[in-house]
Scaffold this motif. Structure first.
Motif, PDB file in Angstrom:
ATOM      1  N   CYS A  98       0.807  -1.220   0.000  1.00  0.00           N
ATOM      2  CA  CYS A  98       0.000   0.000   0.000  1.00  0.00           C
ATOM      3  C   CYS A  98       0.841   1.271   0.000  1.00  0.00           C
ATOM      4  CB  CYS A  98      -0.950   0.002   1.191  1.00  0.00           C
ATOM      5  SG  CYS A  98      -0.163   0.400   2.779  1.00  0.00           S
ATOM      6  N   ARG A  99       2.071   1.197   0.516  1.00  0.00           N
ATOM      7  CA  ARG A  99       3.024   2.320   0.587  1.00  0.00           C
ATOM      8  C   ARG A  99       2.593   3.406   1.568  1.00  0.00           C
ATOM      9  NH1 ARG A  99       6.159   2.345  -4.975  1.00  0.00           N
ATOM     10  NH2 ARG A  99       5.239   0.524  -5.956  1.00  0.00           N
ATOM     11  N   GLU A 100       1.528   3.172   2.329  1.00  0.00           N
ATOM     12  CA  GLU A 100       1.021   4.189   3.257  1.00  0.00           C
ATOM     13  C   GLU A 100       1.103   3.772   4.719  1.00  0.00           C
ATOM     14  OE1 GLU A 100       0.102   7.185   2.402  1.00  0.00           O
ATOM     15  OE2 GLU A 100       0.259   6.877   0.239  1.00  0.00           O
ATOM     16  N   CYS A 101       1.103   2.493   4.994  1.00  0.00           N
ATOM     17  CA  CYS A 101       1.044   2.014   6.371  1.00  0.00           C
ATOM     18  C   CYS A 101       2.404   2.116   7.052  1.00  0.00           C
ATOM     19  CB  CYS A 101       0.546   0.572   6.420  1.00  0.00           C
ATOM     20  SG  CYS A 101       1.681  -0.607   5.664  1.00  0.00           S
ATOM     21  N   ARG A 102       2.409   1.849   8.343  1.00  0.00           N
ATOM     22  CA  ARG A 102       3.651   1.941   9.111  1.00  0.00           C
ATOM     23  C   ARG A 102       4.741   1.014   8.585  1.00  0.00           C
ATOM     24  NH1 ARG A 102       4.258   0.258  15.483  1.00  0.00           N
ATOM     25  NH2 ARG A 102       6.487   0.675  15.678  1.00  0.00           N
ATOM     26  N   PRO A 103       4.458  -0.281   8.312  1.00  0.00           N
ATOM     27  CA  PRO A 103       5.515  -1.126   7.761  1.00  0.00           C
ATOM     28  C   PRO A 103       6.063  -0.611   6.434  1.00  0.00           C
ATOM     29  CG  PRO A 103       3.729  -2.482   8.607  1.00  0.00           C
ATOM     30  CD  PRO A 103       3.245  -1.062   8.641  1.00  0.00           C
ATOM     31  N   CYS A 104       5.177  -0.141   5.566  1.00  0.00           N
ATOM     32  CA  CYS A 104       5.639   0.362   4.270  1.00  0.00           C
ATOM     33  C   CYS A 104       6.562   1.574   4.441  1.00  0.00           C
ATOM     34  CB  CYS A 104       4.457   0.731   3.386  1.00  0.00           C
ATOM     35  SG  CYS A 104       3.610  -0.696   2.653  1.00  0.00           S
ATOM     36  N   LYS A 105       6.170   2.480   5.330  1.00  0.00           N
ATOM     37  CA  LYS A 105       6.985   3.677   5.545  1.00  0.00           C
ATOM     38  C   LYS A 105       8.309   3.351   6.223  1.00  0.00           C
ATOM     39  CE  LYS A 105       3.170   6.977   5.472  1.00  0.00           C
ATOM     40  NZ  LYS A 105       2.405   7.999   6.221  1.00  0.00           N
ATOM     41  N   ALA A 106       8.367   2.205   6.906  1.00  0.00           N
ATOM     42  CA  ALA A 106       9.603   1.771   7.546  1.00  0.00           C
ATOM     43  C   ALA A 106      10.421   0.863   6.625  1.00  0.00           C
ATOM     44  CB  ALA A 106       9.289   1.036   8.842  1.00  0.00           C
ATOM     45  N   ASN A 107       9.978   0.724   5.381  1.00  0.00           N
ATOM     46  CA  ASN A 107      10.656  -0.116   4.389  1.00  0.00           C
ATOM     47  C   ASN A 107      10.740  -1.579   4.818  1.00  0.00           C
ATOM     48  OD1 ASN A 107      11.136   1.901   2.420  1.00  0.00           O
ATOM     49  ND2 ASN A 107      12.876   2.654   3.600  1.00  0.00           N
ATOM     50  N   VAL A 108       9.690  -2.051   5.482  1.00  0.00           N
ATOM     51  CA  VAL A 108       9.532  -3.485   5.737  1.00  0.00           C
ATOM     52  C   VAL A 108       8.179  -3.899   5.161  1.00  0.00           C
ATOM     53  CG1 VAL A 108      11.100  -3.783   7.681  1.00  0.00           C
ATOM     54  CG2 VAL A 108       8.800  -2.921   8.112  1.00  0.00           C
ATOM     55  N   GLU A 109       8.071  -3.691   3.862  1.00  0.00           N
ATOM     56  CA  GLU A 109       6.797  -3.835   3.164  1.00  0.00           C
ATOM     57  C   GLU A 109       6.238  -5.262   3.204  1.00  0.00           C
ATOM     58  OE1 GLU A 109      10.266  -4.674   0.970  1.00  0.00           O
ATOM     59  OE2 GLU A 109       9.666  -2.656   1.599  1.00  0.00           O
ATOM     60  N   TYR A 147       5.452  -6.771   5.707  1.00  0.00           N
ATOM     61  CA  TYR A 147       4.462  -6.806   6.785  1.00  0.00           C
ATOM     62  C   TYR A 147       3.247  -5.931   6.496  1.00  0.00           C
ATOM     63  CZ  TYR A 147       8.228  -9.153   9.224  1.00  0.00           C
ATOM     64  OH  TYR A 147       9.221 -10.047   9.562  1.00  0.00           O
ATOM     65  N   CYS A 148       3.169  -5.390   5.309  1.00  0.00           N
ATOM     66  CA  CYS A 148       1.991  -4.611   4.903  1.00  0.00           C
ATOM     67  C   CYS A 148       0.782  -5.539   4.799  1.00  0.00           C
ATOM     68  CB  CYS A 148       2.258  -3.942   3.551  1.00  0.00           C
ATOM     69  SG  CYS A 148       0.816  -3.108   2.837  1.00  0.00           S
ATOM     70  N   ASN A 149      -0.329  -5.136   5.382  1.00  0.00           N
ATOM     71  CA  ASN A 149      -1.534  -5.970   5.335  1.00  0.00           C
ATOM     72  C   ASN A 149      -2.152  -6.034   3.943  1.00  0.00           C
ATOM     73  OD1 ASN A 149      -1.493  -6.717   8.062  1.00  0.00           O
ATOM     74  ND2 ASN A 149      -2.605  -4.870   8.692  1.00  0.00           N
ATOM     75  N   LYS A 150      -1.693  -5.150   3.055  1.00  0.00           N
ATOM     76  CA  LYS A 150      -2.196  -5.153   1.682  1.00  0.00           C
ATOM     77  C   LYS A 150      -1.110  -5.601   0.712  1.00  0.00           C
ATOM     78  CE  LYS A 150      -5.636  -1.540   2.553  1.00  0.00           C
ATOM     79  NZ  LYS A 150      -6.126  -0.184   2.160  1.00  0.00           N
ATOM     80  N   ARG A 151      -0.142  -6.356   1.218  1.00  0.00           N
ATOM     81  CA  ARG A 151       0.929  -6.879   0.351  1.00  0.00           C
ATOM     82  C   ARG A 151       0.329  -7.686  -0.796  1.00  0.00           C
ATOM     83  NH1 ARG A 151       0.507 -10.759   4.352  1.00  0.00           N
ATOM     84  NH2 ARG A 151       1.483  -9.430   5.912  1.00  0.00           N
ATOM     85  N   ILE A 152       1.012  -7.655  -1.924  1.00  0.00           N
ATOM     86  CA  ILE A 152       0.584  -8.439  -3.084  1.00  0.00           C
ATOM     87  C   ILE A 152       1.657  -9.481  -3.366  1.00  0.00           C
ATOM     88  CG2 ILE A 152      -0.029  -8.389  -5.531  1.00  0.00           C
ATOM     89  CD1 ILE A 152      -0.887  -5.484  -5.161  1.00  0.00           C
ATOM     90  N   TRP A 153       1.256 -10.733  -3.365  1.00  0.00           N
ATOM     91  CA  TRP A 153       2.190 -11.825  -3.605  1.00  0.00           C
ATOM     92  C   TRP A 153       2.539 -11.885  -5.089  1.00  0.00           C
ATOM     93  CZ3 TRP A 153       3.507 -14.995   0.651  1.00  0.00           C
ATOM     94  CH2 TRP A 153       2.754 -14.784   1.804  1.00  0.00           C
ATOM     95  N   SER A 154       3.707 -12.411  -5.375  1.00  0.00           N
ATOM     96  CA  SER A 154       4.145 -12.477  -6.771  1.00  0.00           C
ATOM     97  C   SER A 154       3.426 -13.566  -7.555  1.00  0.00           C
ATOM     98  CB  SER A 154       5.664 -12.691  -6.845  1.00  0.00           C
ATOM     99  OG  SER A 154       6.052 -13.819  -6.103  1.00  0.00           O
ATOM    100  N   TYR A 155       2.672 -14.398  -6.866  1.00  0.00           N
ATOM    101  CA  TYR A 155       1.884 -15.428  -7.547  1.00  0.00           C
ATOM    102  C   TYR A 155       0.602 -15.684  -6.762  1.00  0.00           C
ATOM    103  CZ  TYR A 155       3.624 -18.563  -3.909  1.00  0.00           C
ATOM    104  OH  TYR A 155       3.922 -19.121  -2.686  1.00  0.00           O
TER     105      TYR A 155
END
Length: 300
Positions: free
Chosen positions: A36-47, A49-57
């Motif tokens: 999502c690039r907006e949540c706390r994990p994304c802003k800390a560059n540990v994407e 752990y983003c709850n909206k992560r998109i898997w590569s498959y």
């Protein structure tokens, strides 16, 4: 589902806003291709752990289309999730590092377990576990492989360079090893007791769960209270950590143990995987498999 989440290839085309990679670069893509690039994990560059992560498959991308992994002739990926493969690291060697490698590197770094001289345990010697031995040894750790039988003793010590080998069913050996480890990297993907391994940890020791277990794991509270021990978990690693690991492997001359196969061998490779007959990662040579020609051929 078409999988493929440790992907290495050559950049053949870039969009007008791409600045990190150029045509001809050798690059890698891991498990995550969106966040999502907006949540706390994304802003800390540990994407990861983003709850909206998109898997590569086996996932759905932002445009509504399915993600179909890296077992393909081409793959389109946002530049944020693409890492350069450093010179000196062969593509087939780099592939297992993009998931298995960074999965063990990330918790060692995050939990402050990188100093030389630490004593670590690697529980389970498979694709992830063998990278755990190699990475920990490269950091200068004393490494004990912990397994349910002595079957892998020779390969753990002679081939991978482990310092010790502990059979978990050997009560006498387990008792002798009590309070000896600073951490345990637990790669076992099936239900298993934790108490025998928690007893191996020193004061402030950490038991890091990496195996995806679908059942509750349990232990009595004093097992952690009386040694201020921690049971925790970790999930793959960030894009930044992946790039860092690749450079670490080049600097240390670290490689993974692999067997390269063609697409036509995949079914047999899966059968061998079921028999635990792989040391320690199959790498599929997609380009060398001529899959486009095979797809256009008449069916038999």
């Amino acid at each position: 589902m078409v999988p493929g989440h440790e992907v290495v290839g050559e950049v053949v085309e870039v969009g007008p806003e791409v600045s990190k990679h150029r045509v001809g670069d050798v690059v890698g893509v891991g498990v995550i291709v969106g966040c999502c690039r907006e949540c706390r994990p994304c802003k800390a560059n540990v994407e990861q752990y983003c709850n909206k992560r998109i898997w590569s498959y086996n996932d759905v991308y932002t445009d509504g289309q399915p993600t179909q992994g890296g077992f393909a002739s081409t793959m389109v990926v946002d530049q944020k999730f693409v890492v350069p493969i450093p010179a000196g690291l062969a593509p087939e060697q780099a592939a297992p590092l993009l998931c298995a490698g960074v999965t063990v590197y990330s918790p060692l770094k995050h939990f402050g377990l990188t100093a030389p001289g630490l004593r670590g345990g690697i529980l389970g010697l498979g694709g992830v576990g063998h990278m755990g031995v190699k990475v920990a040894k490269a950091m200068g750790h004393h490494v004990t492989v912990i397994s349910s039988s002595s079957r892998k003793r020779a390969e753990a010590m002679d081939e991978l360079g482990a310092d010790a080998y502990l059979v978990s069913s050997d009560a006498e050996a387990m008792a002798a090893a009590a309070d000896s480890l600073d951490y345990i990297i637990d790669t076992v993907p099936v239900h298993h007791p934790l108490e025998p391994y928690l007893a191996l940890l020193r004061l402030d020791g950490k038991h890091v769960l990496l195996g995806v277990v679908g059942e509750p794991l349990s232990f009595v509270a004093p097992m952690v209270m009386l040694g201020r021990k921690a049971v925790t978990g970790s999930f793959i690693g960030s894009v930044d950590e992946t790039a860092e690991l690749l450079r670490f492997c080049v600097d240390k001359g670290l490689t993974s143990q692999i067997e390269v196969v063609k697409m036509g061998y995949v079914n047999e490779a899966l059968e061998r995987l079921e028999r635990n007959d792989v040391r320690y990662r199959f790498v599929v040579d997609v380009v060398g498999s001529n899959i486009e020609e095979a797809a256009g051929a008449p069916a038999n």
